[in-house]
Design an enzyme around this catalytic site. Structure first.
Site, PDB file in Angstrom:
ATOM      1  N   GLN A   1       0.816  -1.222   0.000  1.00 51.94           N
ATOM      2  CA  GLN A   1       0.000   0.000   0.000  1.00 51.94           C
ATOM      3  C   GLN A   1       0.849   1.272   0.000  1.00 51.94           C
ATOM      4  O   GLN A   1       0.317   2.363  -0.171  1.00 51.94           O
ATOM      5  CB  GLN A   1      -0.922   0.027   1.232  1.00 51.94           C
ATOM      6  CG  GLN A   1      -2.010  -1.027   1.219  1.00 51.94           C
ATOM      7  CD  GLN A   1      -3.088  -0.777   0.161  1.00 51.94           C
ATOM      8  OE1 GLN A   1      -3.308   0.350  -0.283  1.00 51.94           O
ATOM      9  NE2 GLN A   1      -3.759  -1.829  -0.249  1.00 51.94           N
TER      10      GLN A   1
ATOM     11  N   CYS B   1     -11.023  -9.045   0.730  1.00 51.40           N
ATOM     12  CA  CYS B   1     -11.098 -10.464   1.091  1.00 51.40           C
ATOM     13  C   CYS B   1     -11.990 -10.620   2.314  1.00 51.40           C
ATOM     14  O   CYS B   1     -12.645 -11.630   2.505  1.00 51.40           O
ATOM     15  CB  CYS B   1      -9.711 -11.035   1.355  1.00 51.40           C
ATOM     16  SG  CYS B   1      -8.409  -9.834   1.506  1.00 51.40           S
TER      17      CYS B   1
HETATM   18  C1  LIG Z   1      -3.357  -6.077  -1.668  1.00 51.11           C
HETATM   19  C2  LIG Z   1      -2.382  -6.335  -0.578  1.00 51.11           C
HETATM   20  C3  LIG Z   1      -1.611  -7.509  -0.545  1.00 51.11           C
HETATM   21  C4  LIG Z   1      -1.806  -8.613  -1.548  1.00 51.11           C
HETATM   22  O1  LIG Z   1      -1.426  -8.250  -2.832  1.00 51.11           O
HETATM   23  P1  LIG Z   1      -1.933  -9.166  -4.053  1.00 51.11           P
HETATM   24  O2  LIG Z   1      -1.129  -8.705  -5.210  1.00 51.11           O
HETATM   25  O3  LIG Z   1      -3.390  -8.881  -4.209  1.00 51.11           O
HETATM   26  O4  LIG Z   1      -1.668 -10.575  -3.672  1.00 51.11           O
HETATM   27  C5  LIG Z   1      -0.704  -7.667   0.462  1.00 51.11           C
HETATM   28  N1  LIG Z   1      -0.529  -6.718   1.403  1.00 51.11           N
HETATM   29  C6  LIG Z   1      -1.228  -5.586   1.403  1.00 51.11           C
HETATM   30  C7  LIG Z   1      -0.958  -4.560   2.443  1.00 51.11           C
HETATM   31  C8  LIG Z   1      -2.186  -5.353   0.419  1.00 51.11           C
HETATM   32  O5  LIG Z   1      -2.885  -4.231   0.428  1.00 51.11           O
END
Ligand SMILES: *Cc1c(COP(=O)(O)O)cnc(C)c1O
Length: 384
Positions: A182, A328
């Site tokens: 993020q 999720c």
């Molecule tokens: C979205 C997210 C993930 C997972 O990333 P993906 O590419 O969707 O597997 C992991 N950590 C954080 C903080 C996220 O926001």
């Protein structure tokens, strides 16, 4: 106002940018070769892959050979944590420190490792959603092999003292990993200056397509292989590379990190207008996470007496995309572990709404949310 389409869920995923799309297309048809092949379409793909790796490295202040492409952020998190544990165990170090409000990609890897005989300390954030450096120091043991703390939280947007935690780890000779999915493209990150040993990122959170991510691993840090097979990713992650998506990630991450200063003020101004507007228009609402030590585009609120799911459905009918907890989480009925970790009870956590805006949003989007959301809240409360 007329009905609009307002996408305010950029922490869940983002739109692929024109630059990323344009960069990747030639590698699907014209230059579709396998980067391991010796003829020219293959060599073209290999050169593009190397260039993409260089761009990801530059965006982080890393060396090109320290970047490993993965299929997503979750994979990068799994790999980093498992590798550090595996390498730590070889030296008799089987203790891991993480936080209670990590993404499940880290938390469930830690749970798996607990089943394999590792011990994990979960540090709780304070009520503002911040990890206290003193708690990290207190948790360190002789046998600690890894500290993994996210750079910015995906639900409440709070920004953690990554560089300070890294400094503590360096002093104690412990690896520091950060899930920066993020944060990349929103906060200036330089892994060398900040002393970060491993860092995870994901393409689809920064305008590259879904299905590509990267793990930075400082040279000198042992990285155990993830997929056995061919020599790709320096023999540690076999499988023919996702060239087109890696190229898109290279283009997107360059745009993302070079435009931070330019986007930040405008996005933050919209966030502040949204927070102030909603706090004053609706009663029985609280902001989750520190007011200012948070990502420019993150708004997370809890509304008394409301179910997040009903709120999302009514917002969707008005054309507004938002989320309750993380994507999720929305599919399950459990209250968000992030909101519970900062002290919310089940009901307050279930009545939460996350709006995540970015530079593609407009002042009209903010006006529209400010017009429709309070009315929806009132309608839902009247139904009780
Ligand atoms: C979205 C997210 C993930 C997972 O990333 P993906 O590419 O969707 O597997 C992991 N950590 C954080 C903080 C996220 O926001």
């Amino acid at each position: 106002m007329e009905k609009r389409f307002v996408y305010a869920d950029n922490a869940a995923t983002t739109r692929v940018s024109e630059n990323a799309l344009k960069a990747m297309l030639p590698f699907l048809q014209e230059s579709f070769g396998n980067p391991s092949s010796l003829y020219s379409v293959g060599r073209k793909a290999a050169a593009a892959l190397l260039d993409a790796r260089k761009k990801v490295a530059e965006a982080l202040g890393a060396d090109t050979k320290e970047i490993y492409f993965t299929s997503c952020g979750s994979e990068a998190d799994n790999w980093a944590v498992r590798s550090a544990a595996f390498e730590g165990a070889k030296k008799g170090k089987r203790h891991i420190i993480t936080s209670a409000f990590e993404h499940h990609a880290v938390l469930r890897t830690c749970a798996f490792l607990e089943g394999q005989g590792f011990e994990v300390t979960y540090i709780s954030p304070d009520s503002r959603g911040l990890i206290d450096l003193a708690d990290v120091k207190r948790a360190v043991r002789e046998d600690t092999c890894l500290v993994s703390v996210m750079y910015a939280n995906n639900e409440i947007g709070t920004i953690q003292p990554a560089a300070e935690i890294a400094a503590v780890c360096k002093e104690k000779n412990i690896l520091f990993h950060t899930d920066a999915v993020q944060a990349v493209g929103h906060i200036d990150i330089n892994v060398k200056k900040q002393g970060i040993d491993m860092l995870s990122l994901s393409g689809h959170k920064l305008h590259a397509p879904k299905g590509i991510g990267a793990l930075y691993v400082r040279s000198g840090v042992e990285l155990s292989p993830l997929i056995f097979g061919g020599p790709q990713e320096r023999g540690r992650r076999a499988g023919t590379e996702n060239v087109a998506s890696a190229v898109a990630l290279g283009a997107a991450i360059t745009d993302a990190v070079t435009g931070i200063a330019q986007r930040s003020a405008a996005v933050m101004q919209m966030r502040e207008r949204l927070i102030d507007g909603l706090l004053s228009a609706v009663e029985g609402v609280r902001l989750n996470g520190d007011r200012y030590i948070r990502l420019d585009g993150n708004v997370n609120l809890s509304f008394d007496g409301i179910e997040g799911e009903s709120l999302l459905l009514m917002l969707d009918m008005e054309g507004i995309c938002a989320s309750s907890g993380s994507a999720c989480e929305s599919a399950s009925l459990d209250a968000s572990h992030v909101l519970k970790s900062i002290g919310l009870d089940d009901r307050a956590a279930k009545g939460s709404l996350r709006l995540t805006i970015n530079e593609e949003n407009t002042q009209e989007d903010i006006d529209y949310i400010l017009e429709r959301l309070p009315a929806i809240v009132a309608r839902l409360r009247a139904l009780r």
